[in-house]
Design an enzyme around this catalytic site. Structure first.
Site, PDB file in Angstrom:
ATOM      1  N   GLY A  30      38.024  37.145  34.825  1.00 39.67           N
ATOM      2  CA  GLY A  30      38.440  35.967  34.066  1.00 39.67           C
ATOM      3  C   GLY A  30      38.395  34.705  34.891  1.00 39.67           C
ATOM      4  O   GLY A  30      38.002  34.717  36.069  1.00 39.67           O
ATOM      5  N   THR A  32      40.789  32.778  36.052  1.00 40.60           N
ATOM      6  CA  THR A  32      41.739  32.642  37.165  1.00 40.60           C
ATOM      7  C   THR A  32      41.265  33.527  38.323  1.00 40.60           C
ATOM      8  O   THR A  32      41.236  33.090  39.479  1.00 40.60           O
ATOM      9  CB  THR A  32      43.169  33.023  36.722  1.00 40.60           C
ATOM     10  OG1 THR A  32      43.415  32.463  35.428  1.00 40.60           O
ATOM     11  CG2 THR A  32      44.208  32.500  37.702  1.00 40.60           C
ATOM     12  N   GLY A  99      41.494  39.643  27.085  1.00 37.80           N
ATOM     13  CA  GLY A  99      40.851  38.484  26.464  1.00 37.80           C
ATOM     14  C   GLY A  99      39.392  38.379  26.889  1.00 37.80           C
ATOM     15  O   GLY A  99      38.539  37.914  26.128  1.00 37.80           O
ATOM     16  N   GLY A 100      39.117  38.843  28.103  1.00 42.02           N
ATOM     17  CA  GLY A 100      37.738  38.819  28.604  1.00 42.02           C
ATOM     18  C   GLY A 100      36.997  40.122  28.341  1.00 42.02           C
ATOM     19  O   GLY A 100      35.870  40.301  28.803  1.00 42.02           O
ATOM     20  N   GLU A 106      40.119  47.247  33.868  1.00 35.89           N
ATOM     21  CA  GLU A 106      41.260  46.570  34.504  1.00 35.89           C
ATOM     22  C   GLU A 106      42.465  47.508  34.570  1.00 35.89           C
ATOM     23  O   GLU A 106      43.169  47.569  35.581  1.00 35.89           O
ATOM     24  CB  GLU A 106      41.637  45.308  33.719  1.00 35.89           C
ATOM     25  CG  GLU A 106      40.621  44.190  33.860  1.00 35.89           C
ATOM     26  CD  GLU A 106      40.902  42.993  32.963  1.00 35.89           C
ATOM     27  OE1 GLU A 106      40.497  41.892  33.319  1.00 35.89           O
ATOM     28  OE2 GLU A 106      41.517  43.172  31.888  1.00 35.89           O
TER      29      GLU A 106
HETATM   30  C1  5RP Z   1      40.021  39.932  31.005  1.00 38.84           C
HETATM   31  C2  5RP Z   1      41.462  39.632  31.175  1.00 38.84           C
HETATM   32  C3  5RP Z   1      41.820  38.360  31.844  1.00 38.84           C
HETATM   33  O1  5RP Z   1      42.578  38.651  32.973  1.00 38.84           O
HETATM   34  C4  5RP Z   1      42.610  37.518  30.894  1.00 38.84           C
HETATM   35  O2  5RP Z   1      41.835  37.331  29.716  1.00 38.84           O
HETATM   36  C5  5RP Z   1      42.984  36.173  31.509  1.00 38.84           C
HETATM   37  O3  5RP Z   1      41.818  35.441  31.750  1.00 38.84           O
HETATM   38  P1  5RP Z   1      41.864  33.943  32.271  1.00 38.84           P
HETATM   39  O4  5RP Z   1      42.322  33.973  33.681  1.00 38.84           O
HETATM   40  O5  5RP Z   1      40.432  33.470  32.093  1.00 38.84           O
HETATM   41  O6  5RP Z   1      42.796  33.174  31.361  1.00 38.84           O
HETATM   42  O7  5RP Z   1      42.335  40.385  30.804  1.00 38.84           O
HETATM   43  O8  5RP Z   1      39.815  41.107  30.261  1.00 38.84           O
END
Ligand code: 5RP
Length: 230
Positions: A30, A32, A99-100, A106
């Site tokens: 992601g 971050t 979300g990603g 993960e």
């Molecule tokens: C990916 C994830 C990410 O850690 C989560 O979506 C947060 O992403 P970002 O740092 O872009 O907000 O779970 O599957």
């Protein structure tokens, strides 16, 4: 005031300090985690000797571009620390992730880790999980059965996640249903119920997995807190 991207960069750079020489580290996915990778890449080029287990193909690609040594999850007995982002974090440190689209890998990497440190900006902190649609990773065969079951049990609608107008295929060949729970009062039970449905591979609830959080704020403050499990 810092922009959202500046906050993520600060948090990622601070988290990189936790990875010490000789460690095997899980690296999240992601925007971050991207900054964590950039900071780690710099340290590796300066001589930091580490091995990293990526949580997605995209993270593996970015890590390789930074010359960060990678190791397969199968080839490591234990991971010292995993650092990853989140979509929602509640006061008990329960998470929604995925979300990603990388939730399965993960969660497997996190489960093999002694510590799971969550890096995020303050907008990810919530009183109760559920406003962010919960990703549920499903086998493509018969996926509508899972969608119906979730609707029947929870009266919750879900969307098949798309990419370029086609079902998004995860790194492991599955689909994702984004489920609009709105509120998740009992994340512990929901996690178990979802994962016992035939056709479900895993879901984005990470319960009693995170050991600490590093949260960044627009004024530049960064708060690092341990999660005390009951
Ligand atoms: C990916 C994830 C990410 O850690 C989560 O979506 C947060 O992403 P970002 O740092 O872009 O907000 O779970 O599957």
């Amino acid at each position: 005031m810092l922009s959202a991207n500046d906050i993520k960069q600060k948090v990622g750079e601070q988290a990189a300090q936790l990875i010490k020489p000789g460690m095997t580290a899980g690296i999240g996915t992601g925007s971050t985690a991207y900054w964590l990778l950039m900071a780690l890449g710099k340290k590796v080029q300066e001589g930091l000797a580490i091995r990293c287990v990526p949580t997605s193909r995209e993270t593996a690609r970015l890590a390789a571009a930074q010359h960060i040594p990678l190791v397969e999850l199968n080839d490591t007995a234990a991971i010292d620390i995993t650092i990853d982002g989140a979509d929602e974090i509640d006061p008990q440190g329960q998470l929604i992730k995925g979300g990603g689209g990388a939730l399965l890998q993960e969660k497997m990497v996190a489960a093999a880790s002694r510590q799971l440190v969550i890096i995020a900006d303050h907008t990810k902190l919530v009183q109760q999980l559920g406003a962010f649609p919960l990703p549920v990773e499903v086998i493509p065969f018969g996926w509508k059965q899972v969608q119906r079951r979730i609707r029947e049990i929870y009266h919750v609608d879900s969307n098949l996640r798309l990419k370029d107008n086609q079902p998004l295929i995860t790194d492991h060949g599955h689909y994702i249903l984004d489920c609009h729970f709105g509120q998740i009062p009992d994340a512990f039970t929901l996690n178990i119920t979802l994962n016992t449905m035939p056709g479900v591979v895993d879901n984005g609830l990470f319960i009693r997995m995170a050991t600490s959080t590093i949260i960044g704020y627009p004024d530049g403050t960064i708060r690092q807190s341990a999660i005390v499990s009951e």
